[in-house]
Design a protein around this motif. Structure first.
Motif, PDB file in Angstrom:
ATOM      1  N   HIS A   6     -91.002  69.179-129.184  1.00  0.00           N
ATOM      2  CA  HIS A   6     -90.656  68.811-127.813  1.00  0.00           C
ATOM      3  C   HIS A   6     -90.766  67.299-127.587  1.00  0.00           C
ATOM      4  N   ILE A   7     -91.788  66.690-128.127  1.00  0.00           N
ATOM      5  CA  ILE A   7     -91.948  65.239-127.962  1.00  0.00           C
ATOM      6  C   ILE A   7     -90.815  64.490-128.652  1.00  0.00           C
ATOM      7  N   VAL A   8     -90.554  64.831-129.906  1.00  0.00           N
ATOM      8  CA  VAL A   8     -89.487  64.159-130.654  1.00  0.00           C
ATOM      9  C   VAL A   8     -88.131  64.443-130.012  1.00  0.00           C
ATOM     10  N   GLY A   9     -87.933  65.670-129.541  1.00  0.00           N
ATOM     11  CA  GLY A   9     -86.666  66.018-128.895  1.00  0.00           C
ATOM     12  C   GLY A   9     -86.422  65.230-127.627  1.00  0.00           C
ATOM     13  N   LEU A  64     -82.086  77.028-125.247  1.00  0.00           N
ATOM     14  CA  LEU A  64     -81.053  77.718-126.026  1.00  0.00           C
ATOM     15  C   LEU A  64     -81.038  77.105-127.424  1.00  0.00           C
ATOM     16  N   PRO A  65     -81.896  77.583-128.312  1.00  0.00           N
ATOM     17  CA  PRO A  65     -82.038  76.954-129.632  1.00  0.00           C
ATOM     18  C   PRO A  65     -80.737  76.722-130.400  1.00  0.00           C
ATOM     19  N   PRO A  66     -79.785  77.660-130.406  1.00  0.00           N
ATOM     20  CA  PRO A  66     -78.546  77.371-131.148  1.00  0.00           C
ATOM     21  C   PRO A  66     -77.801  76.144-130.614  1.00  0.00           C
ATOM     22  N   LEU A  67     -77.883  75.920-129.301  1.00  0.00           N
ATOM     23  CA  LEU A  67     -77.239  74.741-128.725  1.00  0.00           C
ATOM     24  C   LEU A  67     -77.923  73.463-129.194  1.00  0.00           C
ATOM     25  N   GLY A  68     -79.245  73.490-129.288  1.00  0.00           N
ATOM     26  CA  GLY A  68     -79.988  72.337-129.785  1.00  0.00           C
ATOM     27  C   GLY A  68     -79.657  72.028-131.232  1.00  0.00           C
ATOM     28  N   VAL A  69     -79.524  73.069-132.043  1.00  0.00           N
ATOM     29  CA  VAL A  69     -79.149  72.887-133.452  1.00  0.00           C
ATOM     30  C   VAL A  69     -77.756  72.275-133.542  1.00  0.00           C
ATOM     31  N   ALA A  70     -76.819  72.820-132.756  1.00  0.00           N
ATOM     32  CA  ALA A  70     -75.449  72.297-132.773  1.00  0.00           C
ATOM     33  C   ALA A  70     -75.417  70.839-132.312  1.00  0.00           C
ATOM     34  N   ALA A  71     -76.189  70.518-131.267  1.00  0.00           N
ATOM     35  CA  ALA A  71     -76.223  69.144-130.761  1.00  0.00           C
ATOM     36  C   ALA A  71     -76.785  68.197-131.809  1.00  0.00           C
ATOM     37  N   ALA A  72     -77.865  68.594-132.452  1.00  0.00           N
ATOM     38  CA  ALA A  72     -78.478  67.736-133.472  1.00  0.00           C
ATOM     39  C   ALA A  72     -77.518  67.518-134.644  1.00  0.00           C
ATOM     40  N   ILE A  73     -76.862  68.576-135.084  1.00  0.00           N
ATOM     41  CA  ILE A  73     -75.898  68.435-136.178  1.00  0.00           C
ATOM     42  C   ILE A  73     -74.745  67.532-135.758  1.00  0.00           C
ATOM     43  N   GLY A  74     -74.263  67.720-134.536  1.00  0.00           N
ATOM     44  CA  GLY A  74     -73.185  66.867-134.036  1.00  0.00           C
ATOM     45  C   GLY A  74     -73.592  65.402-133.986  1.00  0.00           C
ATOM     46  N   LEU A  75     -74.819  65.137-133.534  1.00  0.00           N
ATOM     47  CA  LEU A  75     -75.293  63.754-133.479  1.00  0.00           C
ATOM     48  C   LEU A  75     -75.484  63.165-134.878  1.00  0.00           C
ATOM     49  N   ALA A 107     -84.766  64.359-137.231  1.00  0.00           N
ATOM     50  CA  ALA A 107     -86.158  64.814-137.085  1.00  0.00           C
ATOM     51  C   ALA A 107     -86.235  65.959-136.073  1.00  0.00           C
ATOM     52  N   THR A 108     -85.484  65.841-134.988  1.00  0.00           N
ATOM     53  CA  THR A 108     -85.456  66.920-133.985  1.00  0.00           C
ATOM     54  C   THR A 108     -84.933  68.199-134.615  1.00  0.00           C
ATOM     55  N   LEU A 109     -83.860  68.102-135.389  1.00  0.00           N
ATOM     56  CA  LEU A 109     -83.313  69.272-136.063  1.00  0.00           C
ATOM     57  C   LEU A 109     -84.332  69.872-137.012  1.00  0.00           C
ATOM     58  N   ALA A 110     -84.964  69.035-137.828  1.00  0.00           N
ATOM     59  CA  ALA A 110     -85.937  69.545-138.802  1.00  0.00           C
ATOM     60  C   ALA A 110     -87.102  70.245-138.097  1.00  0.00           C
ATOM     61  N   LEU A 111     -87.595  69.655-137.036  1.00  0.00           N
ATOM     62  CA  LEU A 111     -88.717  70.259-136.313  1.00  0.00           C
ATOM     63  C   LEU A 111     -88.298  71.549-135.612  1.00  0.00           C
ATOM     64  N   GLN A 112     -87.079  71.590-135.111  1.00  0.00           N
ATOM     65  CA  GLN A 112     -86.611  72.817-134.466  1.00  0.00           C
ATOM     66  C   GLN A 112     -86.462  73.945-135.475  1.00  0.00           C
ATOM     67  N   LEU A 113     -85.920  73.631-136.642  1.00  0.00           N
ATOM     68  CA  LEU A 113     -85.754  74.663-137.663  1.00  0.00           C
ATOM     69  C   LEU A 113     -87.085  75.123-138.255  1.00  0.00           C
ATOM     70  N   ALA A 114     -88.097  74.259-138.199  1.00  0.00           N
ATOM     71  CA  ALA A 114     -89.413  74.601-138.749  1.00  0.00           C
ATOM     72  C   ALA A 114     -90.270  75.432-137.788  1.00  0.00           C
ATOM     73  N   ARG A 115     -89.835  75.550-136.533  1.00  0.00           N
ATOM     74  CA  ARG A 115     -90.632  76.297-135.557  1.00  0.00           C
ATOM     75  C   ARG A 115     -90.680  77.769-135.869  1.00  0.00           C
TER      76      ARG A 115
END
Length: 115
Positions: A6-9, A64-75, A107-115
């Motif tokens: 959450h902090i990194v995001g 909405l975790p899938p949206l966060g993953v898509a956003a991180a990949i897009g960025l 980093a946000t993507l990695a931390l989200q996938l590690a949750r």
């Protein structure tokens, strides 16, 4: 791990969102390199919109975790393309800047996938 995500995001979203805002408002420190790289003026609002949408998507990913993953990949793809643009323009001194935005998105993507 959840707190770190959450902090990194949030920090990533604020930083990348500021970059999008800076392009929307045509701040000199953002616009001058784009002119030097030969990025057409007609693309600027679309690029700013992509950054801003990605930043919002990182925050939306908390709910909405899938949206966060898509956003991180897009960025990540966006800033990889930005780094490639600096290299193509032989502007090697500015190549680290897109990578400084790519890193927190990754980093946000990695931390989200590690949750």
């Amino acid at each position: 791990m959840n707190l770190a995500y959450h902090i990194v995001g949030v920090v990533s979203a604020l930083w990348i969102g500021f970059s999008g805002y800076s392009l929307f408002t045509e701040q000199q420190f953002v616009v001058d390199p784009l002119i030097d790289y030969g990025v057409p003026r007609t693309w600027w609002n679309w690029l700013a919109l992509a950054k801003s949408a990605g930043a919002l998507g990182l925050v939306a990913g908390f709910f909405l975790p899938p949206l966060g993953v898509a956003a991180a990949i897009g960025l990540i793809l966006y800033f990889t393309g930005a780094a490639a643009t600096t290299i193509r323009a032989h502007s090697y001194k500015t190549t680290p800047f897109p990578l400084l935005y790519l890193a927190p998105a990754a980093a946000t993507l990695a931390l989200q996938l590690a949750r």
